[in-house]
Write a protein that holds these residues in place. Structure first.
Motif, PDB file in Angstrom:
ATOM      1  N   GLY A   1       0.828  -1.204   0.000  1.00 53.93           N
ATOM      2  CA  GLY A   1       0.000   0.000   0.000  1.00 53.93           C
ATOM      3  C   GLY A   1       0.861   1.252   0.000  1.00 53.93           C
ATOM      4  O   GLY A   1       2.042   1.225  -0.371  1.00 53.93           O
ATOM      5  N   GLU A   2       0.262   2.335   0.463  1.00 52.79           N
ATOM      6  CA  GLU A   2       0.931   3.642   0.373  1.00 52.79           C
ATOM      7  C   GLU A   2       1.656   3.976   1.688  1.00 52.79           C
ATOM      8  O   GLU A   2       2.881   3.850   1.777  1.00 52.79           O
ATOM      9  CB  GLU A   2      -0.135   4.676   0.041  1.00 52.79           C
ATOM     10  CG  GLU A   2       0.387   6.049  -0.227  1.00 52.79           C
ATOM     11  CD  GLU A   2      -0.755   6.983  -0.613  1.00 52.79           C
ATOM     12  OE1 GLU A   2      -1.586   6.618  -1.469  1.00 52.79           O
ATOM     13  OE2 GLU A   2      -0.827   8.079  -0.032  1.00 52.79           O
ATOM     14  N   ALA A   3       0.907   4.346   2.684  1.00 57.67           N
ATOM     15  CA  ALA A   3       1.505   4.793   3.946  1.00 57.67           C
ATOM     16  C   ALA A   3       0.503   4.582   5.074  1.00 57.67           C
ATOM     17  O   ALA A   3      -0.704   4.554   4.834  1.00 57.67           O
ATOM     18  CB  ALA A   3       1.868   6.282   3.845  1.00 57.67           C
ATOM     19  N   PRO A   4       0.987   4.474   6.310  1.00 54.07           N
ATOM     20  CA  PRO A   4       0.058   4.332   7.430  1.00 54.07           C
ATOM     21  C   PRO A   4      -0.814   5.574   7.578  1.00 54.07           C
ATOM     22  O   PRO A   4      -0.371   6.690   7.317  1.00 54.07           O
ATOM     23  CB  PRO A   4       0.982   4.212   8.657  1.00 54.07           C
ATOM     24  CG  PRO A   4       2.358   3.970   8.129  1.00 54.07           C
ATOM     25  CD  PRO A   4       2.395   4.505   6.734  1.00 54.07           C
ATOM     26  N   GLY A   5      -2.049   5.365   7.993  1.00 55.83           N
ATOM     27  CA  GLY A   5      -2.933   6.453   8.382  1.00 55.83           C
ATOM     28  C   GLY A   5      -2.966   6.543   9.903  1.00 55.83           C
ATOM     29  O   GLY A   5      -2.112   5.963  10.599  1.00 55.83           O
TER      30      GLY A   5
ATOM     31  N   GLU B   1      -3.339   3.123  11.770  1.00 55.26           N
ATOM     32  CA  GLU B   1      -2.138   2.307  11.620  1.00 55.26           C
ATOM     33  C   GLU B   1      -1.000   2.866  12.476  1.00 55.26           C
ATOM     34  O   GLU B   1      -0.247   2.115  13.106  1.00 55.26           O
ATOM     35  CB  GLU B   1      -1.717   2.268  10.135  1.00 55.26           C
ATOM     36  CG  GLU B   1      -2.658   1.491   9.223  1.00 55.26           C
ATOM     37  CD  GLU B   1      -3.932   2.241   8.857  1.00 55.26           C
ATOM     38  OE1 GLU B   1      -3.950   3.485   9.010  1.00 55.26           O
ATOM     39  OE2 GLU B   1      -4.905   1.587   8.423  1.00 55.26           O
TER      40      GLU B   1
ATOM     41  N   PRO C   1      -0.403  -2.443   9.613  1.00 51.78           N
ATOM     42  CA  PRO C   1      -0.889  -1.892   8.348  1.00 51.78           C
ATOM     43  C   PRO C   1      -2.374  -2.185   8.120  1.00 51.78           C
ATOM     44  O   PRO C   1      -2.891  -3.217   8.569  1.00 51.78           O
ATOM     45  CB  PRO C   1      -0.058  -2.640   7.298  1.00 51.78           C
ATOM     46  CG  PRO C   1       0.227  -3.966   7.926  1.00 51.78           C
ATOM     47  CD  PRO C   1       0.361  -3.690   9.415  1.00 51.78           C
ATOM     48  N   PHE C   2      -3.040  -1.292   7.438  1.00 55.53           N
ATOM     49  CA  PHE C   2      -4.409  -1.510   6.970  1.00 55.53           C
ATOM     50  C   PHE C   2      -5.348  -2.009   8.073  1.00 55.53           C
ATOM     51  O   PHE C   2      -5.937  -3.081   7.965  1.00 55.53           O
ATOM     52  CB  PHE C   2      -4.418  -2.486   5.774  1.00 55.53           C
ATOM     53  CG  PHE C   2      -3.992  -1.831   4.478  1.00 55.53           C
ATOM     54  CD1 PHE C   2      -4.905  -1.102   3.723  1.00 55.53           C
ATOM     55  CD2 PHE C   2      -2.678  -1.920   4.030  1.00 55.53           C
ATOM     56  CE1 PHE C   2      -4.523  -0.478   2.528  1.00 55.53           C
ATOM     57  CE2 PHE C   2      -2.290  -1.296   2.847  1.00 55.53           C
ATOM     58  CZ  PHE C   2      -3.209  -0.582   2.097  1.00 55.53           C
TER      59      PHE C   2
ATOM     60  N   ASN D   1       3.685  -1.365   3.305  1.00 52.15           N
ATOM     61  CA  ASN D   1       3.490  -0.078   2.642  1.00 52.15           C
ATOM     62  C   ASN D   1       4.818   0.404   2.089  1.00 52.15           C
ATOM     63  O   ASN D   1       5.880  -0.005   2.570  1.00 52.15           O
ATOM     64  CB  ASN D   1       2.977   0.959   3.651  1.00 52.15           C
ATOM     65  CG  ASN D   1       1.518   0.756   4.002  1.00 52.15           C
ATOM     66  OD1 ASN D   1       0.652   0.732   3.130  1.00 52.15           O
ATOM     67  ND2 ASN D   1       1.241   0.602   5.292  1.00 52.15           N
TER      68      ASN D   1
ATOM     69  N   HIS E   1      -6.161   1.363  -5.023  1.00 48.35           N
ATOM     70  CA  HIS E   1      -6.085   1.305  -3.558  1.00 48.35           C
ATOM     71  C   HIS E   1      -7.487   0.993  -3.010  1.00 48.35           C
ATOM     72  O   HIS E   1      -8.476   1.551  -3.497  1.00 48.35           O
ATOM     73  CB  HIS E   1      -5.606   2.662  -3.030  1.00 48.35           C
ATOM     74  CG  HIS E   1      -5.140   2.602  -1.620  1.00 48.35           C
ATOM     75  ND1 HIS E   1      -6.013   2.479  -0.573  1.00 48.35           N
ATOM     76  CD2 HIS E   1      -3.894   2.612  -1.090  1.00 48.35           C
ATOM     77  CE1 HIS E   1      -5.318   2.428   0.557  1.00 48.35           C
ATOM     78  NE2 HIS E   1      -4.027   2.501   0.268  1.00 48.35           N
TER      79      HIS E   1
END
Ligand code: URA
Length: 200
Positions: free
Chosen positions: A41-45, A48, A54-55, A81, A154
């Motif tokens: 994926g992209e990056a932690p939010g 996360e 992750p996710f 990510n 995504h």
């Protein structure tokens, strides 16, 4: 396994870019250390960053459903990510952050040796398909150096644009057939570090 755990600890201590300053936890990734499939994926939010996994938010719930739809669960795959620390306010990752973080991802791929890398979203796709548009290449596998690269939208895109949900589900359903060798996979020059620098 031990090396992957050590790598996780090294990532947790990384200070290679500015994102180290704002993180609660780094998010190295999780899953089966010998997974055939690695999702990137992209990056932690926010969730996360809080949990160090992750996710785990809304996009992660959809990813779990997608895995279930092909008879899999998190523990059967590896989820990582391209960026291991949360960008402030969930902004897009910056080129220097992506480059600073890429050695961690490269090392994870070396250790896990997946047969297939599924890129989730355009940032992750751009690492392996520089210059390509996700609208054109999603759902089309390419092979390089013995790894199949499979670009997908995504999962969060489905939360913002409902119309993409069925597209994402359809792409996911191709994965078992591709891994089983029953779908053609083109050979393609998927990685060009010089191009990557121009991408973002
Ligand atoms: N979106 C991502 O790209 N990665 C996460 O871990 C969570 C949301």
């Amino acid at each position: 396994m031990i090396e992957l755990n050590q790598l996780g600890r090294d990532i947790a201590n990384c200070r290679a870019c500015r994102l180290a300053e704002g993180r609660t936890n780094a998010v190295p990734g999780e899953g089966c250390p010998q997974a055939d499939i690695m999702f990137i994926g992209e990056a932690p939010g926010e969730n996360e960053d809080r949990q160090g996994r992750p996710f785990v938010g809304a996009a992660g719930k959809f990813l779990d459903e997608l895995l279930y739809s092909i008879g899999m669960k998190r523990g059967d795959v590896y989820i990582a990510n391209i960026i291991k620390c949360r960008p402030p306010g969930n902004r897009d990752p910056l080129p220097d952050e992506i480059l600073a973080c890429k050695p961690w991802l490269d090392r994870q791929i070396e250790l896990i040796k997946p047969r297939m890398i599924v890129t989730l979203g355009r940032f992750s796709m751009s690492l392996y398909f520089p210059g390509k548009a996700i609208g054109k290449i999603h759902g089309s596998p390419s092979s390089k150096n013995g790894i199949i690269y499979f670009p997908m939208y995504h999962p969060a895109a489905a939360l913002h644009q409902g119309g993409l949900k069925e597209v994402i589900i359809g792409d996911m359903k191709k994965i078992p057939g591709i891994l089983a060798g029953s779908k053609p996979v083109e050979d393609a020059p998927v990685e060009d570090p010089a191009q990557q620098l121009k991408l973002f």
